[in-house]
Motif scaffolding. Structure first.
Motif, PDB file in Angstrom:
ATOM      1  N   UNK A  87       0.755  -1.306   0.107  1.00 57.51           N
ATOM      2  CA  UNK A  87       0.038  -0.159  -0.070  1.00 57.51           C
ATOM      3  C   UNK A  87       1.002   1.505   0.011  1.00 57.51           C
ATOM      4  N   UNK A  88       1.985   0.972   0.348  1.00 53.32           N
ATOM      5  CA  UNK A  88       2.889   2.392   0.515  1.00 53.32           C
ATOM      6  C   UNK A  88       3.369   2.590  -1.130  1.00 53.32           C
ATOM      7  N   UNK A  89       3.714   1.542  -1.785  1.00 53.55           N
ATOM      8  CA  UNK A  89       3.751   1.782  -3.143  1.00 53.55           C
ATOM      9  C   UNK A  89       2.520   2.178  -3.889  1.00 53.55           C
ATOM     10  N   UNK A  90       1.191   1.898  -3.397  1.00 53.71           N
ATOM     11  CA  UNK A  90       0.393   2.363  -3.981  1.00 53.71           C
ATOM     12  C   UNK A  90      -0.141   3.910  -3.928  1.00 53.71           C
ATOM     13  N   UNK A  91       0.459   4.196  -2.535  1.00 57.08           N
ATOM     14  CA  UNK A  91       0.363   5.499  -2.287  1.00 57.08           C
ATOM     15  C   UNK A  91       1.403   6.561  -3.207  1.00 57.08           C
ATOM     16  N   UNK A  92       2.332   6.031  -3.158  1.00 57.50           N
ATOM     17  CA  UNK A  92       3.360   6.832  -4.054  1.00 57.50           C
ATOM     18  C   UNK A  92       2.879   6.969  -5.485  1.00 57.50           C
ATOM     19  N   UNK A 102      -7.609   9.121  -4.349  1.00 59.09           N
ATOM     20  CA  UNK A 102      -7.292   7.771  -4.021  1.00 59.09           C
ATOM     21  C   UNK A 102      -6.152   7.357  -3.352  1.00 59.09           C
ATOM     22  N   UNK A 103      -5.274   8.376  -3.258  1.00 55.75           N
ATOM     23  CA  UNK A 103      -3.842   8.131  -2.313  1.00 55.75           C
ATOM     24  C   UNK A 103      -4.326   8.147  -1.010  1.00 55.75           C
ATOM     25  N   UNK A 104      -5.593   9.043  -0.584  1.00 59.89           N
ATOM     26  CA  UNK A 104      -6.163   8.892   0.814  1.00 59.89           C
ATOM     27  C   UNK A 104      -6.660   7.648   1.158  1.00 59.89           C
TER      28      UNK A 104
END
Length: 128
Positions: A87-92, A102-104
């Motif tokens: 999920x950290x990769x998804x946020x980035x 979507x990042x939130x």
């Protein structure tokens, strides 16, 4: 605390199973056409997308099965940590694409996975 951890674990398991199987079995073009929030899948090759889906399914299984079966329950916080990294990769990715809403949402899943990891490592571990 144990009940809260189980509820969040169940929620995350459902989300990651649904998402992971979607990435494994739905063609990326069809997935991208579903919503604007899913257009990110076009940034990846089909094999990479399937690998992400497989990681999500394995992580979802790791969140619940070891604890329910009583076999290597240390895998639960490890799976939660792995999903937090995904999920950290998804946020980035979302921030780079300018998809702040979507990042939130992805950040919320990151926080929940981190909560389960910390909860099962330190606050309410399965092993004494």
């Amino acid at each position: 605390m144990n009940i809260a951890l189980w509820i969040i674990t169940g929620l995350l398991t459902a989300v990651y199973l649904f998402s992971g199987f979607g990435k494994l079995f739905v063609p990326r073009e069809k997935m991208a056409a579903m919503t604007d929030a899913a257009r990110w899948v076009l940034d990846f090759k089909p094999g990479t997308l399937k690998a992400i889906g497989a990681l999500e399914v394995i992580g979802a299984a790791g969140l619940t099965l070891p604890a329910l079966l009583g076999i290597a329950p240390i895998l639960v916080p490890l799976a939660a940590s792995g999903l937090a990294l995904v999920m950290a990769g998804a946020v980035i990715l979302r921030v780079r694409r300018g998809e702040i809403k979507a990042a939130l949402v992805d950040g919320g899943y990151l926080a929940l996975a981190a909560f389960v990891a910390v909860g099962r490592f330190a606050l309410e571990p399965f092993t004494g």
